[in-house]
Design a protein around this motif. Structure first.
Motif, PDB file in Angstrom:
ATOM      1  N   ASP A   1       9.720  -3.997  -1.615  1.00 42.90           N
ATOM      2  CA  ASP A   1       9.393  -2.823  -0.798  1.00 42.90           C
ATOM      3  C   ASP A   1      10.426  -1.716  -0.787  1.00 42.90           C
ATOM      4  O   ASP A   1      10.215  -0.678  -0.166  1.00 42.90           O
TER       5      ASP A   1
ATOM      6  N   LYS B   1       5.775  -1.929  -3.792  1.00 40.92           N
ATOM      7  CA  LYS B   1       5.063  -1.141  -2.778  1.00 40.92           C
ATOM      8  C   LYS B   1       4.595   0.187  -3.367  1.00 40.92           C
ATOM      9  O   LYS B   1       3.478   0.637  -3.112  1.00 40.92           O
TER      10      LYS B   1
ATOM     11  N   LEU C   1       1.588  -4.186   5.747  1.00 39.32           N
ATOM     12  CA  LEU C   1       1.345  -5.228   4.758  1.00 39.32           C
ATOM     13  C   LEU C   1       0.625  -6.389   5.441  1.00 39.32           C
ATOM     14  O   LEU C   1       1.046  -6.848   6.503  1.00 39.32           O
TER      15      LEU C   1
ATOM     16  N   TRP D   1       4.100  -7.214  -1.310  1.00 37.74           N
ATOM     17  CA  TRP D   1       3.504  -6.035  -1.943  1.00 37.74           C
ATOM     18  C   TRP D   1       3.075  -6.343  -3.369  1.00 37.74           C
ATOM     19  O   TRP D   1       2.084  -5.804  -3.863  1.00 37.74           O
TER      20      TRP D   1
END
Length: 387
Positions: free
Chosen positions: A341, A352, A293, A299
């Motif tokens: 995530d 994500k 990331l 995300w």
């Protein structure tokens, strides 16, 4: 909480069940047709329909195909053998049908047999092909054409398709949520409600469709033999044009199995050569999907940032799909915030996962978002949450 729909195994074999379903269709509908692609699934539907129509004295079986141009020569040869059968009334259409081109974001669609691309065609028209678009229909996909080929003058029409729920969680849910013994019959859609799509082999397993030709002595498409000899896994053995999201991972096999065809296919649509090389990598949303990331971003932020960079049409489709996933998450969690995530234990979604789906450029058929829904289902089941 939604109801869980679990598969139930019964003693009757799939052949007998399919024969029973087809007999019902012949008894109930004015016209029964088989949508034939030359693949293993439609081969099963065709042969079962011929057997039932023979018993019920309903021959010949109405069969139609929309030739997709960029197909193996063995597929063409097989369709020609089917056309020559006395117990089949075969309609062979070669018209400019819209198909997805997942190889390119600049040319997201291509049209087989398009007159303006005559110099790029992968092969010549077969003898006796029907080249007129039904009833003056403007260019569209196969679902738009089929009801026009078999219009209201045919009465009620059962369009038998070789679709199996084992290949898609979405298909399985669509059938499983219906009640009664006629779950394989889908209601007609306006303005073409005279036709209903029917899935008589919906409960067949992969092993069933692969073993049936040998067990029952059916003719079949020998393109599968070529693919097996070249080491293509069964899961990637498809005879349709390989430019769309689902078959893209098997694009490389055409170069190995049919090099002369490949020379034409690689020039048929934008991006085919690049896709053949990289379709099984993260560049196309496959292979390794984990990535770092960017520093200072979440995300969610990366997903929305990626969304803004897409072309307008792709951006709209991707945004709608993401919005649907977010809505599903909120409905399952009581409007809880979506994790960044790690999948939420109740919904199975996180930002994500949505980024993985969004980054490949809109995902026209929703294949990646379908994968996200499947992952979400598995996550809920792991946490003991049924739907």
């Amino acid at each position: 909480m939604a109801k869980a729909h679990k598969k139930q195994h019964i003693q009757t074999n799939v052949i007998d069940m399919t024969m029973s379903r087809l007999a019902y269709l012949y008894d109930t509908f004015d016209t029964v047709v088989v949508s034939f692609s030359g693949g293993k699934d439609s081969t099963a539907v065709l042969n079962c329909a011929i057997a039932v129509a023979t018993q019920m004295k309903k021959l010949p079986v109405n069969v139609f195909t929309f030739d997709e141009e960029a197909i193996p020569p063995e597929t063409v040869e097989y369709m020609e053998r089917v056309r020559q059968r006395d117990d089949v009334n075969f309609r062979w259409f070669c018209i400019p049908i819209e198909h997805r081109n997942a190889c390119s974001t600049s040319q997201p669609y291509w049209y087989c047999w398009a007159p303006e691309d005559r110099d790029k065609w992968c092969r010549e028209l077969p003898d006796g092909a029907i080249t007129d678009m039904p009833r003056g229909c403007k260019r569209g996909g196969i679902p738009q054409y089929v009801p026009l080929v078999f219009g209201p003058e045919f009465g009620t029409v059962a369009n038998c398709m070789g679709i199996r729920t084992q290949e898609s969680m979405t298909r399985y849910r669509h059938v499983a949520t219906k009640k009664g013994d006629r779950a394989y019959i889908m209601p007609g859609q306006r303005p073409h409600s005279h036709m209903q799509n029917c899935y008589p082999i919906y409960d067949w397993a992969t092993e069933d469709v692969w073993l049936a030709p040998d067990t029952h002595g059916w003719d079949y498409n020998h393109a599968y033999d070529i693919m097996s000899q070249c080491g293509t896994p069964l899961s990637l053995q498809r005879c349709c044009p390989p430019y769309g999201e689902q078959p893209l991972r098997g694009l490389w096999k055409y170069k190995t199995c049919w090099p002369q065809l490949w020379d034409k296919m690689v020039n048929r649509v934008h991006g085919a050569a690049t896709a053949a090389r990289y379709a099984n990598t993260e560049l196309y949303g496959c292979g390794v999907t984990d990535e770092a990331l960017p520093e200072g971003m979440t995300w969610r932020e990366l997903t929305l940032s990626t969304l803004q960079k897409l072309a307008p049409e792709s951006k709209q489709e991707a945004a709608e799909a993401i919005a649907m996933c977010v809505s599903n998450h909120r409905n399952r969690t009581g409007n809880a915030a979506m994790p960044d995530d790690e999948p939420h234990p109740q919904s199975g979604f996180c930002w994500k996962n949505l980024y993985t789906a969004a980054k490949i450029g809109g995902n026209k058929f929703g294949r990646q978002f379908q994968k996200m829904n499947t992952k979400a289902l598995l996550e809920r089941q792991k946490n003991g949450i049924l739907e």
